[in-house]
Write an enzyme that holds these catalytic residues in place. Structure first.
Site, PDB file in Angstrom:
ATOM      1  N   SER A 124       0.836  -1.203   0.000  1.00 32.75           N
ATOM      2  CA  SER A 124       0.000   0.000   0.000  1.00 32.75           C
ATOM      3  C   SER A 124       0.867   1.247   0.000  1.00 32.75           C
ATOM      4  O   SER A 124       1.969   1.256   0.564  1.00 32.75           O
ATOM      5  CB  SER A 124      -0.862  -0.024   1.262  1.00 32.75           C
ATOM      6  N   TYR A 149      -2.321  -1.354  10.841  1.00 34.85           N
ATOM      7  CA  TYR A 149      -2.510  -1.865   9.474  1.00 34.85           C
ATOM      8  C   TYR A 149      -1.297  -1.497   8.611  1.00 34.85           C
ATOM      9  O   TYR A 149      -0.700  -2.352   7.949  1.00 34.85           O
ATOM     10  CB  TYR A 149      -3.797  -1.295   8.859  1.00 34.85           C
ATOM     11  N   LYS A 153       1.904  -3.782   6.630  1.00 31.31           N
ATOM     12  CA  LYS A 153       2.335  -3.730   5.219  1.00 31.31           C
ATOM     13  C   LYS A 153       3.844  -3.486   5.153  1.00 31.31           C
ATOM     14  O   LYS A 153       4.565  -4.123   4.371  1.00 31.31           O
ATOM     15  CB  LYS A 153       1.578  -2.629   4.467  1.00 31.31           C
TER      16      LYS A 153
END
Ligand code: NAD
Ligand code: UFG
Length: 337
Positions: A124, A149, A153
């Protein structure tokens, strides 16, 4: 060639399955339906007129995953499976570390055991953090992630790079997505968020269709042309096609390579509202509200590397993104339910 997609029943995964089947690949899906409906794959079959194999398992279940590799000759994996809600990750960090990092490590262990060492990973733009100025390019240092989150990543990217250093047989493509929106032009598959959407486009669609009363625009005092946040929205079908290119690239390269998947063009929240109203003919009432914590003013990509190395670039513009989002939403009021 046979491609295993983890999380292939989800929003980006289902669109990627369509593009892989259309490109002639055999496709296997592993998904635990934590955030998706099995109906999505029935519709993928309808769109393509082709079949795919599906396993209802959790990627953290090592034995079950091993069996998938033993029952099939898998050439490469596209790893979409994971939890993706930024706000939820702040409340439930252990869920995110367990599912995203634990899931990735289990998958990689099984792949190594079974001798399948080609992987495309859903990363991302969030890994660029808040200090790098847009347009963001792959050479920039990773920034500080501001939520669990984003941290998963960045950590999985690190794990994959370390893995490639430890064993030159691995070929890994890290795809840093910008903001995927829209739906397949058939209107059969699209984004089906649980409950009230967090992201702009599904929120706008649900206001336009009358499910929600109005959009809250989070801040109009950013240093952007109209004061509202600017993002690099990309049509999910373009994004899906980027995965087909990435799989082909992984087939004859070694090591880890990173690519942005974006259009290179940013749109503000108010530009998105206007584009959506134009494409749909529906009204999107909105109110200006305070900034959302953690949001950045402007985030957009430099997509040159994907163009030059993968031969991929986004083909759809904002009109198609809004048209297809509306087509999906207006024909599927309650998503797949
Ligand atoms: P999604 O939630 O629609 O799809 C993820 C799929 O993975 C779902 O079908 C879910 O049921 C499945 N899944 C989750 N945990 C699993 C597990 N342990 N075992 C098996 N299946 C599991 O999300 P999406 O929007 O399609 O995103 C796909 C990937 O792309 C995710 O990794 C996400 O973090 C990443 N990504 C998404 C965006 C975005 O804006 N949508 C942006 C950047 C990166
Ligand atoms: N916004 C609103 N109102 C809303 C929702 C969003 O004004 O109801 C604004 C946001 O403030 C932002 C823009 O619309 O300016 C886009 O917001 P999204 O939530 O749609 O997308 P983000 O860029 O915040 O986040 C997305 C993904 C994250 C990922 C991040 C960076 O949702 O998972 O991109 O890649 F981490």
């Amino acid at each position: 060639m046979t491609i295993l997609t983890t999380g292939g029943c989800g929003y980006i995964g289902s669109h990627t399955c369509v593009e892989l089947l259309n490109a002639g690949y055999d496709v296997i899906v592993v998904d635990n339906h934590d955030n998706s409906s099995p109906e999505a794959l029935r519709r993928v079959r309808k769109i393509t007129g082709k079949d795919l194999k599906e396993y209802d398992i959790d990627i953290r279940d090592k034995e079950a995953l091993r069996k998938v590799f033993q029952e099939n000759k898998i050439d490469a994996v596209i790893h979409f499976a994971g939890s993706k809600a930024v706000g939820e990750s702040v409340k439930l960090p252990l869920k995110y570390y367990d599912n995203n990092i634990g899931g990735a490590v289990t998958l990689l262990e099984v792949m190594a055991e079974e001798g399948c060492k080609r992987l495309v990973f859903s990363s991302s733009a969030t890994v660029y953090g808040d200090l790098n100025p847009s347009p963001l390019n792959e050479e920039m240092p990773l920034g500080d992630t501001t939520n669990p989150y984003g941290a998963t990543k960045a950590m999985i990217e690190r794990i994959l790079k370390d893995l490639c250093i430890s064993d030159p047989d691995w070929s890994v493509v890290l795809l840093r997505y910008f903001n995927p929106i829209g739906a397949h032009a058939s209107g059969l598959i699209g984004e089906d968020p649980n409950g009230i959407p967090n992201n702009l486009m599904p929120y706008i669609s649900q206001v336009a269709v009358g499910k929600l009363p109005q959009l809250s625009v989070f801040g109009n005092d950013y240093d952007t042309p109209d004061g509202t946040g600017v993002r690099d929205y990309i049509h999910v079908v373009d994004l899906a096609r980027g995965h087909v290119k990435a799989v082909a690239y992984a087939a004859d390269h070694q090591g880890a390579e990173i690519f942005n998947l974006g259009t290179g063009r940013g749109y503000s929240v108010l530009e998105m509202v206007a584009a959506f109203e134009k494409a749909s003919g529906a009204k999107v009432p909105y109110a200006i509200k305070p900034r959302r914590e953690g949001d950045l003013a402007s985030v957009f990509s430099n997509p040159a590397k994907a163009r030059d190395v993968l031969g991929w670039q986004a083909e759809f513009g904002i009109e198609e993104m809004c048209r297809d989002a509306w087509n999906w939403q207006s024909h599927n009021l309650n998503g797949y339910k």
